[in-house]
Design a protein around this motif. Structure first.
Motif, PDB file in Angstrom:
ATOM      1  N   LEU A   9      49.728  28.420  41.854  1.00 40.89           N
ATOM      2  CA  LEU A   9      48.839  29.578  41.703  1.00 40.89           C
ATOM      3  C   LEU A   9      48.904  30.131  40.288  1.00 40.89           C
ATOM      4  O   LEU A   9      47.895  30.465  39.673  1.00 40.89           O
ATOM      5  CB  LEU A   9      49.275  30.687  42.665  1.00 40.89           C
ATOM      6  CG  LEU A   9      48.745  30.602  44.082  1.00 40.89           C
ATOM      7  CD1 LEU A   9      49.470  31.635  44.944  1.00 40.89           C
ATOM      8  CD2 LEU A   9      47.251  30.863  44.091  1.00 40.89           C
ATOM      9  N   LYS A  10      50.135  30.224  39.779  1.00 44.55           N
ATOM     10  CA  LYS A  10      50.364  30.871  38.471  1.00 44.55           C
ATOM     11  C   LYS A  10      49.716  30.115  37.303  1.00 44.55           C
ATOM     12  O   LYS A  10      49.548  30.679  36.228  1.00 44.55           O
ATOM     13  CB  LYS A  10      51.866  31.011  38.222  1.00 44.55           C
ATOM     14  CG  LYS A  10      52.531  32.100  39.059  1.00 44.55           C
ATOM     15  CD  LYS A  10      52.773  33.341  38.225  1.00 44.55           C
ATOM     16  CE  LYS A  10      53.415  34.442  39.067  1.00 44.55           C
ATOM     17  NZ  LYS A  10      53.681  35.657  38.323  1.00 44.55           N
ATOM     18  N   ILE A  11      49.368  28.840  37.550  1.00 46.20           N
ATOM     19  CA  ILE A  11      48.754  28.079  36.451  1.00 46.20           C
ATOM     20  C   ILE A  11      47.456  28.753  36.005  1.00 46.20           C
ATOM     21  O   ILE A  11      47.175  28.861  34.829  1.00 46.20           O
ATOM     22  CB  ILE A  11      48.486  26.617  36.895  1.00 46.20           C
ATOM     23  CG1 ILE A  11      49.809  25.914  37.194  1.00 46.20           C
ATOM     24  CG2 ILE A  11      47.672  25.871  35.840  1.00 46.20           C
ATOM     25  CD1 ILE A  11      49.661  24.535  37.824  1.00 46.20           C
ATOM     26  N   LYS A  12      46.690  29.244  36.960  1.00 43.48           N
ATOM     27  CA  LYS A  12      45.400  29.844  36.614  1.00 43.48           C
ATOM     28  C   LYS A  12      45.384  31.367  36.749  1.00 43.48           C
ATOM     29  O   LYS A  12      44.524  32.039  36.196  1.00 43.48           O
ATOM     30  CB  LYS A  12      44.302  29.276  37.530  1.00 43.48           C
ATOM     31  CG  LYS A  12      44.049  27.794  37.347  1.00 43.48           C
ATOM     32  CD  LYS A  12      43.245  27.525  36.091  1.00 43.48           C
ATOM     33  CE  LYS A  12      42.923  26.040  36.009  1.00 43.48           C
ATOM     34  NZ  LYS A  12      42.049  25.755  34.879  1.00 43.48           N
ATOM     35  N   ASN A  13      46.281  31.902  37.553  1.00 42.63           N
ATOM     36  CA  ASN A  13      46.191  33.318  37.892  1.00 42.63           C
ATOM     37  C   ASN A  13      47.541  33.978  37.651  1.00 42.63           C
ATOM     38  O   ASN A  13      48.503  33.688  38.354  1.00 42.63           O
ATOM     39  CB  ASN A  13      45.784  33.428  39.375  1.00 42.63           C
ATOM     40  CG  ASN A  13      45.585  34.864  39.807  1.00 42.63           C
ATOM     41  OD1 ASN A  13      45.930  35.790  39.086  1.00 42.63           O
ATOM     42  ND2 ASN A  13      45.031  35.042  40.990  1.00 42.63           N
ATOM     43  N   SER A  14      47.593  34.886  36.669  1.00 43.54           N
ATOM     44  CA  SER A  14      48.898  35.495  36.391  1.00 43.54           C
ATOM     45  C   SER A  14      49.242  36.621  37.363  1.00 43.54           C
ATOM     46  O   SER A  14      50.365  37.088  37.382  1.00 43.54           O
ATOM     47  CB  SER A  14      48.972  35.966  34.942  1.00 43.54           C
ATOM     48  OG  SER A  14      47.778  36.567  34.555  1.00 43.54           O
ATOM     49  N   LEU A  15      48.307  37.064  38.177  1.00 40.03           N
ATOM     50  CA  LEU A  15      48.614  38.139  39.129  1.00 40.03           C
ATOM     51  C   LEU A  15      48.220  37.757  40.563  1.00 40.03           C
ATOM     52  O   LEU A  15      47.470  38.480  41.221  1.00 40.03           O
ATOM     53  CB  LEU A  15      47.883  39.431  38.730  1.00 40.03           C
ATOM     54  CG  LEU A  15      48.115  40.011  37.332  1.00 40.03           C
ATOM     55  CD1 LEU A  15      47.160  41.172  37.059  1.00 40.03           C
ATOM     56  CD2 LEU A  15      49.546  40.501  37.166  1.00 40.03           C
ATOM     57  N   PRO A  16      48.734  36.650  41.086  1.00 42.76           N
ATOM     58  CA  PRO A  16      48.267  36.220  42.414  1.00 42.76           C
ATOM     59  C   PRO A  16      48.616  37.186  43.542  1.00 42.76           C
ATOM     60  O   PRO A  16      47.828  37.341  44.482  1.00 42.76           O
ATOM     61  CB  PRO A  16      48.956  34.864  42.612  1.00 42.76           C
ATOM     62  CG  PRO A  16      50.124  34.871  41.693  1.00 42.76           C
ATOM     63  CD  PRO A  16      49.734  35.722  40.526  1.00 42.76           C
ATOM     64  N   ALA A  17      49.758  37.859  43.442  1.00 44.55           N
ATOM     65  CA  ALA A  17      50.119  38.785  44.526  1.00 44.55           C
ATOM     66  C   ALA A  17      49.129  39.945  44.578  1.00 44.55           C
ATOM     67  O   ALA A  17      48.887  40.530  45.635  1.00 44.55           O
ATOM     68  CB  ALA A  17      51.538  39.308  44.327  1.00 44.55           C
ATOM     69  N   VAL A  18      48.554  40.261  43.427  1.00 48.08           N
ATOM     70  CA  VAL A  18      47.553  41.328  43.372  1.00 48.08           C
ATOM     71  C   VAL A  18      46.210  40.803  43.886  1.00 48.08           C
ATOM     72  O   VAL A  18      45.590  41.386  44.775  1.00 48.08           O
ATOM     73  CB  VAL A  18      47.404  41.870  41.928  1.00 48.08           C
ATOM     74  CG1 VAL A  18      46.272  42.879  41.850  1.00 48.08           C
ATOM     75  CG2 VAL A  18      48.714  42.475  41.441  1.00 48.08           C
TER      76      VAL A  18
END
Ligand SMILES: Cc1cc2nc3c(=O)[nH]c(=O)nc-3n(C[C@H](O)[C@H](O)[C@H](O)COP(=O)(O)OP(=O)(O)OC[C@H]3O[C@@H](n4cnc5c(N)ncnc54)[C@H](O)[C@@H]3O)c2cc1C
Ligand SMILES: Cc1cc2nc3c(=O)[nH]c(=O)nc-3n(C[C@H](O)[C@H](O)[C@H](O)COP(=O)(O)OP(=O)(O)OC[C@H]3O[C@@H](n4cnc5c(N)ncnc54)[C@H](O)[C@@H]3O)c2cc1C
Ligand code: SF4
Ligand code: SF4
Ligand code: FES
Lengths: 470, 280
Positions: free
Chosen positions: A86-95
């Motif tokens: 997830l973090k590869i494209k999205n730095s705030l996935p939990a949000v």
């Protein structure tokens, strides 16, 4: 053939419900409403995904999260790796897992949605991101320093995403934030019961570990300016100051006591923790009857906050019909379950006050839907003589926000559009001033968290490119 | 952290604090304000800048104990620190050489009028300051104002010093002397500013007031500070705090100050409770 049988079977598996606090209980507390999938449910839901070769869902996501890839990891039980993907494209996935309007984005394009129910991409994203947060493992190798410095104005999702990517590219990043905490709308606007502030702060701590410097209490336009930053050794500046200027309706009575902008109401409650008054010193006041004007996310958040602060009747007052309400579907449903009352095809025309200057009632006009216009939308038309009064103690105006002019008016040579938003190159997000970039709500007008983040990332790429050419 | 480097009690319940905030001190101009927060549980409290020292990097504020938060601030001592201190905020005063000007400070309003008077004097104006207080022992910053002004007139309600009466009586005395007053700055309680503008309206003398509505962010984001000026809604934190007094709707502004009366009383009662608890 076998694949077809497989997919027909999967379409028949219903999407897994999100466990939530019971409506009667949650309507009176500020704890998070949605509780999150268990590991078992997450795996079951992940298994519904067809792992499409040409995944349509990805095209619905503004930052093109590697959706089938992360879901595959969830299905295999490798939750840690799912989070990393997830973090590869999205730095705030939990949000984003919590607040993206998925029904209009990734999930609207999911192939399963055509004949049945789409994969619950947002819920899975939240699950995997939360798992990663719990284990606290996020791999990060410090890159070689580039020797370049970048200043970022505003610590909302746009600024934070930009900061993260620039730090990864080895640039020295300083974020200047006007408020006393970083996070932007994620901290002051979106309520605790929808997006726990601890999650936002964990993401911000991660950025700090990456070497991003965050300075709070810095109102750019006052304590310094874009030009000064450029003169004082910053090689580039990113402006991500959001859409923080509250609009009012311009109806009589809007300055009465008891009338709030949604920004004030939510800031007092979320940022200043007014719901814990008097342990926290900032008061926030609601009466028995509360009207919220508007029907977007901001309005739903205000209405549900009012309920939690103890209001008895909370009304959403909206000029159009249900189908046009711009709020996320899930928030609408949650609001309804909690007992928010919808007064649709109704428009406020005046707020009446008592002699001491307090709100007493709201005068409204009824509307009906007219003939469809060229776009096929049926415009609401006022019904003559249909005025009526509703007794009211508190009114929250949630009809939208515009660009705050503090930075734009203190930056000569910065091109703005007629609404006051910054004009930026669509590819690089560079403004009319060389080395000055902008993105998020300050460019697009009030939009979404993921679009702001996407803009921050795009600008980071633009800045990196620009700095390499310097 | 923003440390208190010096504290002085000016009168009962009124404290002067020099706070270490070099970046703010480098930029602030007369008429601007700061917002402070003592700690995590605190409110954001707006306070006008009384003085600043760009070399030492300090901002001087004068705070009156009127409720829960201001009591905590006036109780701070040298070495204590504010968690947050943001500024400069608001638009600076329009300083130019007008000729003869009057600076009116009522009660605590003497503190914010101080840097304005000094800047006007430095710009070549003949500055007549009219200072008002309920009685002589509540009059603050007399020496500082004497240094910042060309002449000082004092008015006390009980006549314990200077003219007996209100600042408007002090102003009447100045005007009676035949001064050609080009502009007036008036800062103090709303009721005082209203009295001054009611008086100067018929005389046609431009009168600037500094509005202190309830604020939260101080950056134009929340709209809590809205006031009505010439029938237009303005945000005092970014459009002001100074406005043409003849256009301000003071009745509305005064009503809005009472928005949180109940909550303020609850908070204050709690503070007193805690204090009593401490004595046992
Ligand atoms: C109540 C509410 C609910 C929402 N719900 C959703 C939702 O469910 N889903 C969704 O996708 N979107 C939602 N949105 C929209 C979303 O939050 C925004 O689109 C997004 O936050 C925009 O990000 P941004 O970084 O551009 O700006 P912001 O988040 O507004 O951040 C801007 C930052 O810049 C700072 N700043 C401003 N001026 C200055 C200055 N002069 N100097 C220094 N700093 C400055 C501000 O203090 C702020 O911290 C919601 C918005 C609100 C208000
Ligand atoms: C631009 C500006 C400059 C100011 N300058 C000074 C100054 O130099 N010295 C000084 O002592 N005071 C100043 N004030 C007023 C000061 O901010 C309030 O006295 C203080 O906030 C009161 O808080 P409290 O909890 O002690 O009192 P409370 O019991 O909460 O309130 C007392 C009174 O203060 C007002 N008030 C309450 N909360 C706020 C708030 N958040 N913002 C503004 N007013 C509020 C209310 O009208 C209330 O009736 C200024 C206010 C503004 C807006
Ligand atoms: S970031 Fe938002 S739109 Fe993209 S996949 Fe995640 S939930 Fe969907
Ligand atoms: S479109 Fe739906 S089924 Fe296909 S990969 Fe994306 S989430 Fe899975
Ligand atoms: S204090 Fe929030 S807009 Fe002025």
């Amino acid at each position: 053939m076998a694949e077809n049988v497989e997919s027909t079977k999967k379409i028949k598996i219903p999407r897994h419900e999100m466990p939530c606090q019971e409506p009667e209980v949650r309507a009176r507390n500020f704890e998070e409403v949605a509780l999150g999938y268990t590991e078992e449910t997450a795996v079951e839901e992940a298994k519904r995904c067809l792992q499409c070769k040409n995944p349509k869902c990805v095209s619905g996501c503004p930052v093109e999260v590697l959706i089938p890839e992360f879901i595959k990891k969830v299905a295999e039980g490798d939750f840690q790796e799912a989070g990393n993907v997830l973090k590869i494209k999205n730095s705030l996935p939990a949000v984003c897992g919590r607040v993206c309007p998925q029904e209009n984005q990734c999930e609207s394009k999911c192939i399963l949605g055509i004949k049945g129910e789409s994969v619950a991409i947002g819920r899975l994203e939240r699950f995997a991101a939360d798992f990663g947060m719990k284990t606290g493992k996020s791999e990060y190798e410090k890159p070689a320093p580039s020797g370049k410095r970048v200043a970022i104005i505003g610590a909302g999702p746009a600024g934070l995403a930009c900061a993260g990517d620039l730090a990864k590219a080895g640039h020295a990043v300083t974020v200047l934030e006007a408020l006393h905490v970083a996070g932007g709308v994620l901290m002051y606007g979106i309520p605790q019961f929808r997006l726990p502030k601890e999650i936002v702060q964990t993401e911000i701590e991660n950025l700090k570990t990456m070497g991003v410097e965050i300075l709070t209490n810095q109102v750019v336009g006052k304590i310094t300016s874009v030009d000064e930053l450029m003169e004082n050794g910053y090689d580039a500046v990113f402006i991500g100051t959001g859409a923080g200027l509250p609009y009012f309706m311009d109806i009589p009575g809007e300055n009465l006591n008891g009338v709030y902008s949604a920004n004030e109401f939510l800031t007092r409650t979320n940022l200043m923790k007014g719901y814990k008054f008097p342990d926290y010193a900032t008061p926030v006041k609601v009466g028995k009857n509360v009207a919220v004007l508007g029907a977007g996310n901001v309005a739903m958040d205000s209405a549900r906050t009012a309920l939690r602060l103890g209001a008895e009747n909370v009304y959403i007052i909206y000029r159009r019909s249900r189908d046009e309400m711009p709020a996320r579907k899930e928030e609408l449903e949650h609001a309804e379950e909690e007992g928010i009352q919808f007064r649709l095809l109704t428009n406020p025309v005046a707020i009446e006050g008592d002699e001491r200057g307090w709100v007493k009632s709201l005068t409204c006009l009824r509307y009906e839907l007219g003939e469809p216009d060229a776009s096929g939308r049926r415009a609401p038309i006022a019904i003559k003589g249909s005025e009526f009064d509703i007794p009211m103690d508190t009114v929250v105006v949630a009809i939208g926000q515009g660009p705050n002019p503090l930075v734009t008016t203190s930056t000569p040579g910065l091109e703005l559009n007629k609404r006051g938003n910054i004009v930026a190159d669509p590819e690089t997000l560079m403004t009319s001033k060389p080395g000055v970039f902008a993105g998020g709500d300050i460019v697009t007008g009030a939009a979404t968290v993921i679009l702001a983040m996407g803009a921050g990332k795009k600008a980071a790429a633009g800045i990196d490119q620009y700095l390499k050419g310097k | 952290m923003y440390h208190v480097v010096k504290k002085r009690l000016l009168a009962t319940g009124i404290a002067l604090l020099d706070v270490n905030a070099p970046a703010v001190a480098a930029k602030v101009e007369p008429g601007q304000f700061v917002i402070v927060r003592v700690d995590e549980q605190s409110e954001r409290i707006p306070l006008t800048v009384m003085d600043f020292d760009r070399e030492k990097g300090t901002i001087t504020i004068v705070v009156q104990d009127v409720g829960y938060s201001s009591a905590i601030i006036t109780g701070m001592n040298e070495g204590d620190a504010f968690q947050d201190f943001v500024g400069p905020l608001g638009v600076e005063s329009e300083i130019e050489n007008y000729g003869t000007v009057v600076c009116i400070g009522g009660g605590l309003g003497i503190a914010p009028i101080h840097p304005i008077a000094r800047a006007l004097k430095d710009a070549g104006n003949h500055v007549i300051s009219v200072l008002g207080a309920r009685s002589a022992d509540l009059l603050i910053l007399e020496d500082e104002m004497a240094a910042a002004s060309s002449e000082v007139v004092i008015a006390t309600n009980d006549g314990s010093k200077g003219v007996k009466g209100f600042v408007t009586d002090g102003l009447a005395q100045v005007l009676a002397q035949g001064h050609q007053v080009k502009a007036i700055w008036a800062i103090g309680p709303m009721i005082m500013m209203k009295a001054v503008v009611d008086y100067t309206r018929s005389l046609g003398i431009k009168t600037i007031v500094s509005m202190n509505p309830i604020m939260v962010d101080g950056t134009g984001m929340c709209g809590a500070c809205r006031i009505s000026v010439g029938n237009e809604t303005k945000f005092a934190c970014v459009d002001g705090p100074e406005f043409d007094g003849h256009l301000v709707d003071f009745d509305l502004a005064m009503k809005r100050l009472a928005f949180y009366k109940d909550e303020e009383n609850r908070a204050k009662a709690r503070l007193e409770c805690n204090h009593e608890g401490g004595h046992h």
